[in-house]
Design a protein around this motif. Structure first.
Motif, PDB file in Angstrom:
ATOM      1  N   PHE A 116      17.812 141.783  60.845  1.00 18.29           N
ATOM      2  CA  PHE A 116      17.177 143.059  60.507  1.00 18.29           C
ATOM      3  C   PHE A 116      18.160 144.003  59.808  1.00 18.29           C
ATOM      4  O   PHE A 116      17.766 144.809  58.962  1.00 18.29           O
ATOM      5  CB  PHE A 116      16.600 143.714  61.762  1.00 18.29           C
ATOM      6  N   ARG A 117      19.452 143.905  60.167  1.00 21.90           N
ATOM      7  CA  ARG A 117      20.461 144.721  59.477  1.00 21.90           C
ATOM      8  C   ARG A 117      20.596 144.291  58.013  1.00 21.90           C
ATOM      9  O   ARG A 117      20.853 145.112  57.139  1.00 21.90           O
ATOM     10  CB  ARG A 117      21.805 144.586  60.183  1.00 21.90           C
ATOM     11  N   ALA A 118      20.420 142.997  57.748  1.00 19.91           N
ATOM     12  CA  ALA A 118      20.448 142.527  56.353  1.00 19.91           C
ATOM     13  C   ALA A 118      19.294 143.157  55.573  1.00 19.91           C
ATOM     14  O   ALA A 118      19.473 143.610  54.427  1.00 19.91           O
ATOM     15  CB  ALA A 118      20.352 141.007  56.313  1.00 19.91           C
ATOM     16  N   LEU A 119      18.106 143.209  56.183  1.00 23.95           N
ATOM     17  CA  LEU A 119      16.958 143.846  55.538  1.00 23.95           C
ATOM     18  C   LEU A 119      17.210 145.336  55.350  1.00 23.95           C
ATOM     19  O   LEU A 119      16.880 145.914  54.304  1.00 23.95           O
ATOM     20  CB  LEU A 119      15.701 143.624  56.388  1.00 23.95           C
ATOM     21  N   GLN A 120      17.825 145.960  56.343  1.00 22.70           N
ATOM     22  CA  GLN A 120      18.159 147.372  56.234  1.00 22.70           C
ATOM     23  C   GLN A 120      19.143 147.602  55.086  1.00 22.70           C
ATOM     24  O   GLN A 120      19.094 148.628  54.397  1.00 22.70           O
ATOM     25  CB  GLN A 120      18.747 147.872  57.551  1.00 22.70           C
ATOM     26  N   GLY A 121      20.035 146.633  54.872  1.00 21.72           N
ATOM     27  CA  GLY A 121      20.990 146.736  53.781  1.00 21.72           C
ATOM     28  C   GLY A 121      20.332 146.804  52.416  1.00 21.72           C
ATOM     29  O   GLY A 121      20.846 147.461  51.502  1.00 21.72           O
ATOM     30  N   LEU A 122      19.196 146.122  52.252  1.00 23.66           N
ATOM     31  CA  LEU A 122      18.453 146.202  50.990  1.00 23.66           C
ATOM     32  C   LEU A 122      18.047 147.651  50.703  1.00 23.66           C
ATOM     33  O   LEU A 122      18.194 148.142  49.583  1.00 23.66           O
ATOM     34  CB  LEU A 122      17.201 145.322  51.056  1.00 23.66           C
ATOM     35  N   GLY A 123      17.518 148.317  51.740  1.00 21.84           N
ATOM     36  CA  GLY A 123      17.126 149.712  51.574  1.00 21.84           C
ATOM     37  C   GLY A 123      18.315 150.633  51.387  1.00 21.84           C
ATOM     38  O   GLY A 123      18.283 151.553  50.558  1.00 21.84           O
ATOM     39  N   MET A 124      19.396 150.392  52.132  1.00 31.47           N
ATOM     40  CA  MET A 124      20.586 151.234  52.021  1.00 31.47           C
ATOM     41  C   MET A 124      21.188 151.156  50.620  1.00 31.47           C
ATOM     42  O   MET A 124      21.544 152.178  50.030  1.00 31.47           O
ATOM     43  CB  MET A 124      21.629 150.798  53.057  1.00 31.47           C
ATOM     44  N   GLY A 125      21.281 149.934  50.088  1.00 35.06           N
ATOM     45  CA  GLY A 125      21.827 149.758  48.741  1.00 35.06           C
ATOM     46  C   GLY A 125      20.992 150.481  47.706  1.00 35.06           C
ATOM     47  O   GLY A 125      21.524 151.135  46.796  1.00 35.06           O
ATOM     48  N   ALA A 126      19.669 150.389  47.848  1.00 35.83           N
ATOM     49  CA  ALA A 126      18.769 151.047  46.899  1.00 35.83           C
ATOM     50  C   ALA A 126      18.906 152.563  46.969  1.00 35.83           C
ATOM     51  O   ALA A 126      19.012 153.248  45.937  1.00 35.83           O
ATOM     52  CB  ALA A 126      17.333 150.635  47.187  1.00 35.83           C
ATOM     53  N   LEU A 127      18.919 153.118  48.187  1.00 34.34           N
ATOM     54  CA  LEU A 127      18.997 154.567  48.340  1.00 34.34           C
ATOM     55  C   LEU A 127      20.278 155.122  47.738  1.00 34.34           C
ATOM     56  O   LEU A 127      20.261 156.146  47.045  1.00 34.34           O
ATOM     57  CB  LEU A 127      18.904 154.949  49.819  1.00 34.34           C
ATOM     58  N   GLN A 128      21.397 154.448  47.976  1.00 29.54           N
ATOM     59  CA  GLN A 128      22.675 154.960  47.500  1.00 29.54           C
ATOM     60  C   GLN A 128      22.795 154.905  45.981  1.00 29.54           C
ATOM     61  O   GLN A 128      23.214 155.867  45.346  1.00 29.54           O
ATOM     62  CB  GLN A 128      23.816 154.195  48.171  1.00 29.54           C
TER      63      GLN A 128
END
Length: 527
Positions: A116-128
Motif C-alpha cells: 500500500f505504501r508503494a501505491l501511496q508513492g504513486l500519489g506522492m510523486g504526482a503531487l510533488q
C-alpha cells in the motif's frame, strides 16, 4: 491571418500577485499533504513495524517502496503535465493518494503495508512534481524564488509538525499508529476542494501524444532489482555468487535498455537532450547526491532516537525539530535572496558545504552522544538541504523553454528521488548488517547463547517485548551503528558539492519562457 500570432502573448500574460496567491493556496496544501505523509510516519515507523512484528529490512522497504514508486512515476507525471490538463492530473493524484492512505491505515502485516505504501508513492510523486510544474507555468524563474519562500515555509511546517503529530498519535492509546495514515484524508479532501475553486490555468492539448511506458517500466524494473540485490547481498547470499550476477547484472542490463529506449522514443520520460547539457547534468548529479544523503540519512534519525536512545515517538519528534527548523529558515531566507539577486550558485554551494559539515558531525555519534551536539549537527543538515534542494530545481528550470518545464522538472525530481531511494536502501542494508554484527558480539560478551530465541529477538524491532539484557544490547547496537551510515551520507554529499562547484554562474530570467526564439522571429520579420 495576422491576428493569430497575437494570441500566445495574451495566454502568457503574467498573473497578478493576488491571483498567484489564490492559486498557490491549493497547491501549497497539496505539497503539505505529500510532505506530511512522509514525516508523520517517520517517527512512528519503529512502533508501526514493532506492532506488525517486522524486521529491519522490512522497516527499510516500507520507506523504499513509496520512494521507488514515487521515483518511477515522477517522470511520467511530469511528461503528462506537458501534454494534458494539469489541474485534472492533480485531482487524480489526490484521489490516488487518499485511497492508498486509507489502505495503509488498514494494513494487517508488513507485506500489506509495503504494497500500500508503494501505491501511496504513486500519489506522492504526482503531487510533488505536478505542484512544481504548475508553479513554474504561472511564475517566472526570477520571481519564483520569492514564492519558493512560501513553498519552503509550508514544507517546513509539514516536516516540523509531521514528526510531532506522528509521535503524539503513536503515543495516544485511543488513536494508535493507524491514524498516522488516516489523518491525511481530511487534508486531501480540503486540497481537492481548494484546487477546484482557485486553480485556473490553460489546458494544453498536443497532437500525436505519446507516453513512454516502456522506458518507465524498464527504469522501475532495473532500479527495483538493484535495490533488492542491495537489501539481501551479504546476508542471504555472498557478494560473489550467481544471485549477485543475476540481480546486479540483470538490473544493469535493464537500465541500459531503458537508456536505449529513451534515446529513440518520441516523448521520453527522462529527456536525454535535457540532461546531456552541462548545467542540467551537473544540477541533476548534485540533486541525486543530496537526495541520497538527505533521505538516506534522515529516515533513520527517528529510529536512532527511539531504539538507540530509548525515547518515545513524541520525544523523538521533538528531537528532530532542529533539522526541520534549519530547512524552514534557510529555504525561506535563501528563496528571497535568490529573487533579489537572480543568482543561485552561491546559495547552493554554501548549502552543500553546511550539509557536509552536518553529516560529518552526525558520523561521530553513538548511543551516548550529547543531545546538544546532535541538535547542532541536525540543524546544519537542515540548513544545507533548505539552501540547496529547491534551488537546484530552479537552476534546471531556468535553462529550458516553458514547453519542457514538466519534463525537466520531472527529470531532476526523478533523480533526486532515485538518490533518496538508493540511499535509504543502501544505508538501511549497511545499518542492518552493522546492527546484526554488533548484537551478535554483544550477546556473546554478555554470555547469552547466540542463536535460537536470542538471535530472533535481537532482529526484532519490538523492543518493548525484549528481555532487559537483550534490550540494552539492541539499543547500544542501533545507537552505535547509526554513525556509520551518516559517514556514508557525508561521502555522498561531497559528490554533490563537487558537481555544484562546476555549475556555470547564471542570472535567473524574468520571463516565463526562454526569450531566444523571439529575436529570431523579429529578425526574419525585419528582413
Amino acid at each position: 491571418m495576422s491576428a493569430q500570432p497575437a494570441a500566445p502573448p495574451a495566454a502568457a500574460e503574467p498573473m497578478t500577485h493576488r491571483q498567484i496567491l489564490e492559486a498557490l493556496s491549493g497547491l501549497l496544501l497539496v505539497l503539505f499533504v505529500a510532505m506530511l505523509s512522509g514525516t508523520i510516519v517517520s517517527v512512528a515507523l519503529p512502533q508501526i513495524i514493532g506492532a506488525l512484528d517486522g524486521t529491519q529490512s522490512q522497516y527499510t522497504w516500507v520507506v523504499t517502496a513509496s520512494l521507488l514508486a514515487s521515483t518511477a512515476s515522477t517522470p511520467i507525471w511530469g511528461k503528462l503535465a506537458d501534454l494534458f490538463n494539469k489541474k485534472l492530473l492533480l485531482q487524480i493524484a489526490i484521489v490516488i493518494f487518499m485511497l492508498s492512505s486509507l489502505a495503509c491505515g488498514f494494513a494487517q502485516n508488513t507485506g500489506q503495508l509495503i504494497a500500500f505504501r508503494a501505491l501511496q508513492g504513486l500519489g506522492m510523486g504526482a503531487l510533488q512534481i505536478l505542484a512544481q510544474v504548475v508553479i513554474a507555468a504561472m511564475i517566472s524563474p526570477k520571481e519564483r524564488g520569492r514564492y519558493n519562500g512560501y513553498l519552503g515555509a509550508v514544507m517546513a511546517v509539514a516536516t516540523v509538525g509531521g514528526p510531532l503529530l506522528g509521535g503524539l498519535i503513536a503515543d495516544t492509546s485511543w488513536l494508535g499508529w493507524r491514524w498516522c495514515f488516516f489523518i491525511a484524508v481530511p487534508f486531501t479532501i480540503a486540497a481537492f476542494a481548494l484546487l477546484a475553486k482557485t486553480l485556473h490555468i490553460p489546458t494544453v492539448r498536443r497532437a500525436n501524444v505519446s507516453i513512454d511506458y516502456w522506458g518507465a517500466t524498464l527504469i522501475a524494473a532495473g532500479v527495483s532489482i538493484l535495490l533488492i540485490w542491495v537489501t539481501f547481498v551479504g546476508n542471504d547470499f555472498d557478494w560473489l555468487s550467481w544471485q549477485t550476477a543475476a540481480l546486479a547484472g540483470g538490473g544493469v542490463v535493464l537500465l541500459a535498455l531503458a537508456t536505449w529506449v529513451e534515446s529513440i522514443v518520441k516523448e521520453p520520460v527522462v529527456p536525454l537532450h535535457v540532461i546531456r547539457r552541462r548545467t542540467p547534468a551537473l544540477a541533476i548529479l548534485a540533486s541525486l547526491a543530496v537526495g541520497m544523503a538527505m533521505f538516506g540519512g534522515s529516515v533513520f534519525l527517528g529510529q536512532y532516537f527511539q531504539i538507540g536512545r530509548g525515547f518515545s515517538p513524541t520525544e523523538a519528534g521533538l528531537l528532530t525539530i532542529p533539522m526541520m527548523a534549519g530547512v524552514l529558515l534557510s529555504s525561506t531566507i535563501s528563496g528571497r535572496m535568490v529573487s533579489n539577486t537572480g543568482k543561485t550558485k552561491p546559495y547552493i554551494l554554501v548549502g552543500l558545504v553546511v550539509l557536509l559539515a552536518g553529516f560529518g558531525g552526525l558520523a561521530t555519534i553513538d548511543h551516548q552522544t550529547s543531545l546538544v551536539l546532535i541538535s547542532l549537527y541536525m540543524l546544519a543538515v537542515g540548513i544545507g538541504v533548505g539552501m540547496s534542494m529547491q534551488n537546484l530545481v530552479l537552476v534546471i528550470q531556468n535553462t529550458v523553454p516553458l514547453s519542457e518545464i514538466g519534463a525537466a522538472s520531472g527529470a531532476v525530481t526523478f533523480f533526486r528521488s532515485l538518490g533518496g531511494t538508493v540511499g535509504v536502501s543502501v544505508l538501511g542494508a549497511v545499518l542492518a548488517n552493522q546492527v546484526a554484527t554488533s548484537i551478535t558480539e554483544g550477546l556473546a560478551k554478555a554470555g547469552i547463547p547466540v542463536g535460537g530465541d536470542a538471535a530472533a529477538a535481537g532482529g526484532s524491532l519490538n523492543i518493548a517485548a525484549l528481555p532487559e539484557p537483550i534490550k540494552e544490547i539492541v539499543r547500544a547496537a542501533y545507537g552505535d551503528a547509526t554513525g556509520h551510515i551518516f559517514l556514508i551520507s557525508a561521502a555522498i554529499a561531497v559528490v554533490g558539492l563537487i558537481a555544484a562547484a562546476f555549475l556555470k554562474p547564471a542570472k535567473l530570467r524574468d520571463s516565463l519562457d526562454l526569450p531566444a526564439p523571439a529575436p529570431k522571429e523579429e529578425a526574419v520579420t525585419g528582413a
